[in-house]
Design an enzyme around this catalytic site. Sequence first.
Site, PDB file in Angstrom:
ATOM      1  N   CYS A 138       0.804  -1.221   0.000  1.00 29.33           N
ATOM      2  CA  CYS A 138       0.000   0.000   0.000  1.00 29.33           C
ATOM      3  C   CYS A 138       0.839   1.274   0.000  1.00 29.33           C
ATOM      4  O   CYS A 138       0.305   2.369  -0.144  1.00 29.33           O
ATOM      5  CB  CYS A 138      -0.938  -0.012   1.201  1.00 29.33           C
ATOM      6  N   HIS A 146      -2.417   7.579   7.011  1.00 30.33           N
ATOM      7  CA  HIS A 146      -2.699   6.307   6.344  1.00 30.33           C
ATOM      8  C   HIS A 146      -4.119   5.877   6.726  1.00 30.33           C
ATOM      9  O   HIS A 146      -4.876   5.455   5.871  1.00 30.33           O
ATOM     10  CB  HIS A 146      -1.663   5.265   6.760  1.00 30.33           C
ATOM     11  N   GLU A 173      -0.688   4.837  14.469  1.00 27.51           N
ATOM     12  CA  GLU A 173      -0.279   6.014  13.693  1.00 27.51           C
ATOM     13  C   GLU A 173      -0.480   7.301  14.492  1.00 27.51           C
ATOM     14  O   GLU A 173       0.391   8.185  14.485  1.00 27.51           O
ATOM     15  CB  GLU A 173      -1.065   6.084  12.389  1.00 27.51           C
ATOM     16  N   LYS A 225      -9.384   8.066   3.352  1.00 22.77           N
ATOM     17  CA  LYS A 225      -9.853   6.699   3.111  1.00 22.77           C
ATOM     18  C   LYS A 225     -11.266   6.486   3.651  1.00 22.77           C
ATOM     19  O   LYS A 225     -11.932   5.521   3.263  1.00 22.77           O
ATOM     20  CB  LYS A 225      -8.899   5.684   3.751  1.00 22.77           C
ATOM     21  N   HIS A 268      -9.681   2.075   0.612  1.00 21.53           N
ATOM     22  CA  HIS A 268      -8.227   1.868   0.553  1.00 21.53           C
ATOM     23  C   HIS A 268      -7.854   1.396  -0.848  1.00 21.53           C
ATOM     24  O   HIS A 268      -8.158   0.274  -1.238  1.00 21.53           O
ATOM     25  CB  HIS A 268      -7.829   0.844   1.602  1.00 21.53           C
ATOM     26  N   PHE A 283       1.719  -3.558   3.900  1.00 24.43           N
ATOM     27  CA  PHE A 283       2.024  -4.879   4.450  1.00 24.43           C
ATOM     28  C   PHE A 283       3.503  -5.175   4.210  1.00 24.43           C
ATOM     29  O   PHE A 283       4.046  -4.899   3.152  1.00 24.43           O
ATOM     30  CB  PHE A 283       1.194  -5.949   3.747  1.00 24.43           C
TER      31      PHE A 283
END
Length: 416
Positions: free
Chosen positions: A165, A305, A316, A337, A342, A403
């Site tokens: 991502c 994110h 985060e 998002k 996403h 990831f």
Amino acid sequence: MQLKRVVVTGLGALTPIGNNIEEYWDGLVNGKSGSAPITHYDAEKFKTKFACELKNYNPADFFDRKEARKLDKFAQYAMVSADEAIADSKLDLDALDKFRVGVIWGAGIGGLETFQNEVLNFAEGDGTPRFNPFFIPKMIADIAPGNISIKHGFMGPNYTTVSACASSANAIIDALNTIRLGHCDVVVTGGSEAAVTIAGMGGFGAMHALSTRNDSPQTASRPFDATRDGFVLGEGAGALVLEEYEHAVARGAKIYAEVAGGGLSSDAYHMTAPHPEGIGVVRVMENCLRDAGLKPEDVDAINTHGTSTPLGDVAELKAISKVFGQHAHNININSTKSMTGHLLGAAGAIEAIASILAMEHGVVPPTINRETVDENIDPKLNLTLNKAQKRDVNVALSNTFGFGGHNACVIFKKLN
């Protein structure tokens, strides 16, 4: 060596809440949710039956039938958004030294639908290997920038970055450094993804990564809400034209923002989970600020994110509080998002664009769908909840993580 300055002179977007920059921005500021029941295939037997698909996208509007058949959706999306960004930049393509124009693109997965369909077709056959001759060139992740360069004749550096991502944020940073070091005058960069497929939704569903709020798809992506239960998969693309500052000024280009810097780090912790204390995220933001020559108190807005996962959102925000200290309470923090879902490898691109547009318009898009307070989140943080907020944004930071523990951070500032 004196590094060259890099600016943004063109933008393009193809997203679940708008099929061009104007529509995308309108969707952002009005808190539009792109999530709805899946139409690409019959999702009745899937745990998650919704996603953030593109709306009213028709390949025939952009490609002839023969050309469209040779392109996976992720490559189509890339070309459409890149074409918009190139047109927006008003570059005179005939006057350019095309050996000094590159295309650096991000894709986390690439042609997943093509791979899925070819394998299913083979499995349904008698074992005879009947494959489409375009199977491999449609599927490979690097074909998106390849096709962009072929269409426009760009002969500079051309490749794809793959970091899940974080892919398109990595692409933007690579593009920044390519121009900074004098290797190119212009780089078309960004990312695209088209993973709302049987394999994509099935795979992420098996990981328990996706929201299963099937009774209310529109509100399923709810970053920072105590009841968040996973991310909503999206599809689309975002493109930016990055240009060497003097090159842009010489041709009288409209300049959206300066790309001040980029940072990278790794969590080195877990295949899919973030470090609970956000150690890698702390470092990536510190690296980005250092690269840009900026201080924490210079930052006005952070596009997080913010995927709407139980672990990721808290980690985060902890990292933001650690890096920015008390100044964190003065920053407009948001997660777009909540509206787009996403977009995996395209997330960094469309969120960088959201940050740039927030600077241009003096408005920070909201984090929608926050209903229930999460006691693990500092209540003094301004998460730009549910409604856009007017704000003079001079410096905006965009976080993107993938990831594997990949962290990327890009920072933009108004041109001085």
